[in-house]
Write a protein that holds these residues in place. Structure first.
Motif, PDB file in Angstrom:
ATOM      1  N   GLY A  84       0.810  -1.203   0.000  1.00 18.47           N
ATOM      2  CA  GLY A  84       0.000   0.000   0.000  1.00 18.47           C
ATOM      3  C   GLY A  84       0.848   1.260   0.000  1.00 18.47           C
ATOM      4  O   GLY A  84       2.082   1.216  -0.025  1.00 18.47           O
ATOM      5  N   VAL A  85       0.149   2.388   0.046  1.00 17.48           N
ATOM      6  CA  VAL A  85       0.844   3.669   0.077  1.00 17.48           C
ATOM      7  C   VAL A  85       1.667   3.800   1.351  1.00 17.48           C
ATOM      8  O   VAL A  85       2.749   4.390   1.356  1.00 17.48           O
ATOM      9  N   ALA A  86       1.160   3.235   2.458  1.00 19.26           N
ATOM     10  CA  ALA A  86       1.902   3.291   3.726  1.00 19.26           C
ATOM     11  C   ALA A  86       3.239   2.574   3.598  1.00 19.26           C
ATOM     12  O   ALA A  86       4.284   3.091   4.017  1.00 19.26           O
ATOM     13  N   GLY A  87       3.232   1.392   3.019  1.00 19.82           N
ATOM     14  CA  GLY A  87       4.483   0.663   2.825  1.00 19.82           C
ATOM     15  C   GLY A  87       5.413   1.350   1.856  1.00 19.82           C
ATOM     16  O   GLY A  87       6.634   1.325   2.029  1.00 19.82           O
ATOM     17  N   LEU A  88       4.854   1.992   0.829  1.00 17.89           N
ATOM     18  CA  LEU A  88       5.685   2.712  -0.132  1.00 17.89           C
ATOM     19  C   LEU A  88       6.378   3.896   0.544  1.00 17.89           C
ATOM     20  O   LEU A  88       7.544   4.186   0.246  1.00 17.89           O
ATOM     21  N   CYS A  89       5.678   4.561   1.462  1.00 16.20           N
ATOM     22  CA  CYS A  89       6.303   5.675   2.198  1.00 16.20           C
ATOM     23  C   CYS A  89       7.458   5.181   3.062  1.00 16.20           C
ATOM     24  O   CYS A  89       8.504   5.836   3.150  1.00 16.20           O
ATOM     25  N   VAL A  90       7.274   4.030   3.698  1.00 16.04           N
ATOM     26  CA  VAL A  90       8.363   3.460   4.502  1.00 16.04           C
ATOM     27  C   VAL A  90       9.537   3.072   3.608  1.00 16.04           C
ATOM     28  O   VAL A  90      10.703   3.305   3.947  1.00 16.04           O
ATOM     29  N   PHE A  91       9.225   2.482   2.467  1.00 14.88           N
ATOM     30  CA  PHE A  91      10.268   2.066   1.516  1.00 14.88           C
ATOM     31  C   PHE A  91      11.092   3.271   1.054  1.00 14.88           C
ATOM     32  O   PHE A  91      12.324   3.244   1.077  1.00 14.88           O
ATOM     33  N   LEU A  92      10.419   4.339   0.660  1.00 18.16           N
ATOM     34  CA  LEU A  92      11.124   5.534   0.192  1.00 18.16           C
ATOM     35  C   LEU A  92      11.776   6.297   1.344  1.00 18.16           C
ATOM     36  O   LEU A  92      12.774   6.997   1.134  1.00 18.16           O
ATOM     37  N   GLY A  93      11.212   6.155   2.542  1.00 18.62           N
ATOM     38  CA  GLY A  93      11.788   6.854   3.689  1.00 18.62           C
ATOM     39  C   GLY A  93      13.224   6.456   3.972  1.00 18.62           C
ATOM     40  O   GLY A  93      14.012   7.276   4.458  1.00 18.62           O
ATOM     41  N   ASN A  94      13.578   5.203   3.668  1.00 16.43           N
ATOM     42  CA  ASN A  94      14.967   4.774   3.857  1.00 16.43           C
ATOM     43  C   ASN A  94      15.912   5.581   2.991  1.00 16.43           C
ATOM     44  O   ASN A  94      16.974   6.017   3.441  1.00 16.43           O
ATOM     45  N   TRP A  95      15.534   5.795   1.738  1.00 16.05           N
ATOM     46  CA  TRP A  95      16.373   6.583   0.836  1.00 16.05           C
ATOM     47  C   TRP A  95      16.508   8.028   1.323  1.00 16.05           C
ATOM     48  O   TRP A  95      17.606   8.555   1.428  1.00 16.05           O
ATOM     49  N   LEU A  99      19.834  10.157   2.298  1.00 15.82           N
ATOM     50  CA  LEU A  99      20.155  11.273   1.403  1.00 15.82           C
ATOM     51  C   LEU A  99      20.168  12.597   2.164  1.00 15.82           C
ATOM     52  O   LEU A  99      21.085  13.412   1.996  1.00 15.82           O
ATOM     53  N   ALA A 100      19.157  12.807   3.000  1.00 15.98           N
ATOM     54  CA  ALA A 100      19.095  14.063   3.749  1.00 15.98           C
ATOM     55  C   ALA A 100      20.220  14.160   4.768  1.00 15.98           C
ATOM     56  O   ALA A 100      20.824  15.223   4.960  1.00 15.98           O
ATOM     57  N   ALA A 101      20.534  13.030   5.427  1.00 19.15           N
ATOM     58  CA  ALA A 101      21.591  13.052   6.439  1.00 19.15           C
ATOM     59  C   ALA A 101      22.959  13.325   5.826  1.00 19.15           C
ATOM     60  O   ALA A 101      23.740  14.123   6.345  1.00 19.15           O
ATOM     61  N   VAL A 102      23.259  12.677   4.694  1.00 16.30           N
ATOM     62  CA  VAL A 102      24.546  12.906   4.031  1.00 16.30           C
ATOM     63  C   VAL A 102      24.610  14.328   3.479  1.00 16.30           C
ATOM     64  O   VAL A 102      25.655  14.982   3.535  1.00 16.30           O
TER      65      VAL A 102
END
Length: 203
Positions: A84-95, A99-102
């Motif tokens: 679902g959209v919830a899982g897709l948000c978690v999946f993209l959240g890793n990236w 990316l934001a931290a680096v």
């Protein structure tokens, strides 16, 4: 340039094949487009949590290829259908986390070589984000993804480590230890006389 390629494709079957206007490339492009449309159509029935793998396969049975499988050449569509959209948000959240931290850490890295080492996983993760629109998440792409996550995490941890405190030099033989020596002072463990203690405190 694009217009020139389109004109050349009208006279060259090889160019037309390479840019997806004919042959196998055209069939692949049509399949990707149809898979995206059908996947979005089915996702509307359960947008939040998606479907089980068996149900998703049943719903998209018309997308089965000659090999007897549904070729999910769009990773984001595949994740959305199964989580679902919830899982897709978690999946993209890793990236976006790495990316934001680096990206935030780049200003604290003064060494040019270390900055280049941090830029490599950043650029590679951005490349993967684009690549997964056109390929599936499995085997080699998945291994590369987790490798880059680990490399990014190691860079962040290394750059976040606190600086070591300077070592306190030990007194030379014949000298009375001062109050700043580790484990020594005028209160406990002081080997000098009272006069030495007052002198050290004044200094």
């Amino acid at each position: 340039l694009g217009a020139g390629l389109l004109v050349m494709a009208q006279f060259s079957p090889a160019i037309a094949e390479r840019i997806g206007l004919s042959g196998h490339s055209s069939e692949t492009t049509a399949y990707r487009r149809q898979l995206l449309a059908r996947g979005i159509e089915e996702l509307k029935d359960s947008p939040l949590l998606g479907f089980s793998q068996e149900e998703a396969g049943y719903r998209l049975a018309d997308m089965v290829q000659g090999e007897g499988i549904i070729d999910f050449v769009n990773t984001y569509l595949w994740v959305a259908l199964l989580a679902g959209v919830a899982g897709l948000c978690v999946f993209l959240g890793n990236w976006f986390h790495f990316l934001a931290a680096v990206w935030r850490r780049r200003r604290r890295i003064a060494d040019a070589e270390a900055l280049a080492a941090a830029a490599f996983p950043f650029a590679a993760l951005v490349m993967l984000l684009e690549m997964f629109f056109f390929t599936s998440f499995g085997s080699q792409p998945a291994f590369l993804t987790f490798l880059l996550f680990g490399l990014s995490a190691s860079i962040l941890v290394r750059r976040s480590a606190p600086a070591a405190s300077p070592a306190v030099p030990e007194p030379r033989p014949g000298e009375s230890p001062g109050p700043r020596a580790a484990g020594r002072g005028p209160v406990s463990g002081y080997a000098g006389s009272a006069t030495d203690c007052r002198h050290d405190l004044i200094v």
